[in-house]
Design an enzyme around this catalytic site. Structure first.
Site, PDB file in Angstrom:
ATOM      1  CE  LYS A  24      16.829  48.672  74.477  1.00 30.00           C
ATOM      2  NZ  LYS A  24      15.907  48.990  75.230  1.00 30.00           N
TER       3      LYS A  24
ATOM      4  CE  LYS B 290      25.178  40.563  80.594  1.00 27.32           C
ATOM      5  NZ  LYS B 290      23.829  40.126  81.140  1.00 27.32           N
TER       6      LYS B 290
ATOM      7  CG  HIS C  27      24.340  42.203  72.171  1.00 23.42           C
ATOM      8  ND1 HIS C  27      25.021  41.495  73.399  1.00 23.42           N
ATOM      9  CD2 HIS C  27      23.108  42.906  73.119  1.00 23.42           C
ATOM     10  CE1 HIS C  27      24.301  41.244  73.854  1.00 23.42           C
ATOM     11  NE2 HIS C  27      22.998  41.954  74.068  1.00 23.42           N
TER      12      HIS C  27
ATOM     13  CB  CYS D  41      20.795  46.171  88.595  1.00 20.99           C
ATOM     14  SG  CYS D  41      21.355  44.545  87.904  1.00 20.99           S
TER      15      CYS D  41
ATOM     16  CB  CYS E  23      18.617  40.744  86.162  1.00 23.10           C
ATOM     17  SG  CYS E  23      19.633  41.589  86.624  1.00 23.10           S
TER      18      CYS E  23
ATOM     19  CB  CYS F  37      16.381  44.256  88.450  1.00 23.84           C
ATOM     20  SG  CYS F  37      18.058  44.605  86.398  1.00 23.84           S
TER      21      CYS F  37
ATOM     22  CG  HIS G 276      21.603  38.203  72.584  1.00 21.43           C
ATOM     23  ND1 HIS G 276      21.507  39.332  72.130  1.00 21.43           N
ATOM     24  CD2 HIS G 276      21.831  38.073  74.121  1.00 21.43           C
ATOM     25  CE1 HIS G 276      20.544  40.207  73.409  1.00 21.43           C
ATOM     26  NE2 HIS G 276      21.176  38.949  74.367  1.00 21.43           N
TER      27      HIS G 276
ATOM     28  CG  HIS H 129      20.522  45.296  83.826  1.00 24.80           C
ATOM     29  ND1 HIS H 129      20.843  43.965  84.670  1.00 24.80           N
ATOM     30  CD2 HIS H 129      21.535  44.939  82.693  1.00 24.80           C
ATOM     31  CE1 HIS H 129      20.177  42.859  83.677  1.00 24.80           C
ATOM     32  NE2 HIS H 129      21.075  43.078  83.090  1.00 24.80           N
TER      33      HIS H 129
END
Ligand code: MSP
Length: 501
Positions: free
Chosen positions: A307, A304, A22, A151, A133, A130, A25, A154
């Site tokens: 996914k 952030k 995405h 987490c 991570c 997690c 990245h 996330h």
């Protein structure tokens, strides 16, 4: 005397290929590619490493969900990263996969060395994990909500693991890492180092669990001293930076590049790239990297992009609307390392219309049409207009200074300042009113040549198209020299950017 070629080694993090690439990245990868290309124009020999991080529980589970064997799944998914980078004109030197044979071999050799040095011991570990991570979180680090432990990145519920493991003796290295962080000025921007320093000063480094029981995480490199364990994915992953420059395979190659290593990383993985990485290197007698360049996140609607958060815009989504260079340009236009960057399609469209279509596209088109109409497409050298020369040189000096500090957004502004200046210069000198505006056109195209070389790292295909229209080459910065072009042979410029409504 022949001067030794200056070298530059730049890396991206290796991405978990559990889902499609995405914009988050793409942000890091484009950044690395822009630096790599910029340094080439600065006269450096560049080695640029990117790739995928393919072992561990996260990938093992993602493959299971798709009903595939892990290797089948990562083959498929790492292919998608490669394809995205081709589409975005990323010119890496190597795409490394942690399942590559030379990398797995390196991991085994390094781990064996650490075992032989007595730095690894057996114990048991329990804690909150997690999987997104791929790390444990201690009390105080996770978020507590409605009796659940989440987490902090996330906001997903953590899992409790309790198992036999091997530890690596990181705790001996707190002082060493602190020294590197304080003396070498290794983290850029500096503010990010503070966080790591204060954590090291208050808690120190703890010995880290570096293996997983194979019964739970089978998808990993086997520990050389115990076939019932696999190596923790983060240790496996960090070592890719050594495999990439042939640490075991070719010491000469490794020595040539390692001293100039620049790791680009998101702020979420800074701890691993400083505390853990510097210690690990020290254990095998390797100096720390030259720089760790840290950036904030790409946000959508304030969160952030990831996914797990479910607010992803994939690279393919964006390439349906804009070409690769536009995507690259816009990502760098919003790239400020010290702050998160909100990604918005509306803002992107606005920058596209005003900066790319109206400023750059219009300039290129005007210059080419006028050169053809007034001078039959041949613009010979004429006297130098010092005002234009100074504007071109100032833009170059400013952009170089900004790029030295990895200030991408400001660098793009400095480059576009030159294009804005040139449009204003044309409006002021009105070459269309003159019979033979050789002087105005020569100087403007000469300055455009400066701008186009600076643009190349950001928008390679566009820069190459412009260079072709005016028959010049993209030049290294020290070769640009205003007034050195003998003649421009100009053909009609295509419309580079059609305005979007
Ligand atoms: N596999 C590890 C890295 C190992 S490097 C030895 C990893 N992978 S990741 O795919 O989760 O993230 C890779 C990089 O992408 C990180 O630097 C991360 O910060 C970055 N990004 C992922 N999402 C991002 C945004 N939304 N915005 C900016 N960068 C983001 O961590």
């Amino acid at each position: 005397m022949v001067r030794a070629m200056r070298v530059f080694y730049v890396t991206t993090p290796i991405y978990y290929p559990n889902a499609e690439p995405h914009i988050g990245h793409a942000y890091t990868t484009v950044m690395a590619d822009v630096i790599a290309r910029w340094m080439k124009l600065e006269g450096f020999e560049v080695f640029f490493l990117t790739g995928t991080d393919e072992h561990g529980l996260k990938l093992q589970r993602a493959a299971e969900e798709k009903g595939l064997r892990p290797k089948e799944f990562v083959d498929l998914m790492s292919g998608k990263f490669k394809e995205a980078w081709v589409k975005l004109n990323i010119e890496y030197s190597r795409f490394i996969r942690t399942t590559d044979a030379d990398h797995e071999e390196l991991v085994k050799r390094v781990m064996k060395e650490l075992w032989d040095k007595g730095l690894i011991y057996k114990g048991s570990y329990s804690g909150w994990y997690c999987t997104s991570c791929e790390r444990f979180y201690d009390e105080g680090e996770y978020v507590e909500e409605g009796g659940k432990r989440l987490c902090p990145v996330h906001l997903k519920e953590l899992e409790w693991f309790e198992e036999e493991t091997y530890f690596l003796k990181f705790s001996q290295f707190t002082d060493y890492v602190l020294k590197v962080l304080k003396e070498n000025d290794v983290v850029t921007p500096k503010e990010y180092a503070r966080e790591v320093v204060s954590k090291l000063e208050s808690q120190g480094l703890k010995d880290l669990s570096i293996t997983r029981p194979k019964s739970r995480v089978s998808w990993g490199v086997e520990a050389p001293w115990d076939p019932n364990h696999t190596i923790y994915v983060w240790i496996d992953a960090l070592l890719n930076y050594l495999t990439g420059v042939k640490y075991y395979e070719d010491r000469g190659f490794f020595r040539k590049f390692w001293g100039s290593a620049h790791h680009i990383v998101g702020k979420d993985i800074l701890w691993f790239h400083t505390a853990i990485w510097f210690s690990l290197l020290k254990m095998i007698g390797v100096e720390p990297p030259k720089k760790v360049i840290v950036h904030g996140f790409i946000l959508t609607r304030g969160r952030k992009m990831s996914k797990s958060t479910g607010n992803v815009i994939t690279v393919d989504d964006l390439l349906k609307e804009f070409n690769a260079d536009v995507v690259r340009y816009y990502l760098m236009r919003i790239a400020t390392l010290d702050k998160d960057a909100e990604f918005s399609l509306d803002n992107m469209k606005e920058a596209y219309n005003s900066e790319l279509a109206d400023t750059l596209g219009n300039l290129v088109r005007r210059l080419s049409v006028l050169a053809i109409k007034k001078l039959g497409g041949e613009v010979p050298r004429s006297g130098v207009d010092t005002e234009v020369k100074e504007a071109a040189e100032k833009s170059l000096n400013d952009a170089r200074a900004e790029m030295k500090n990895f200030r991408f957004s400001v660098a793009t502004v400095k480059i576009f300042d030159l294009f804005r200046f040139l449009n204003a210069y044309m409006n002021r000198t009105e070459p269309w009113r003159k019979e033979k505006p050789t002087y105005e056109l020569y100087n403007s195209i000469e300055a455009l040549r400066f701008g186009t070389s600076m643009l190349w790292p950001f928008m390679p295909k566009t820069a190459e198209r412009i260079a072709k229209v005016f028959s010049f080459n993209i030049a290294g910065f020290s070769d640009l020299k205003f007034g050195s072009t003998e003649k421009f042979v100009v053909t009609e410029a295509p419309i580079l950017f059609r305005k979007k409504s």
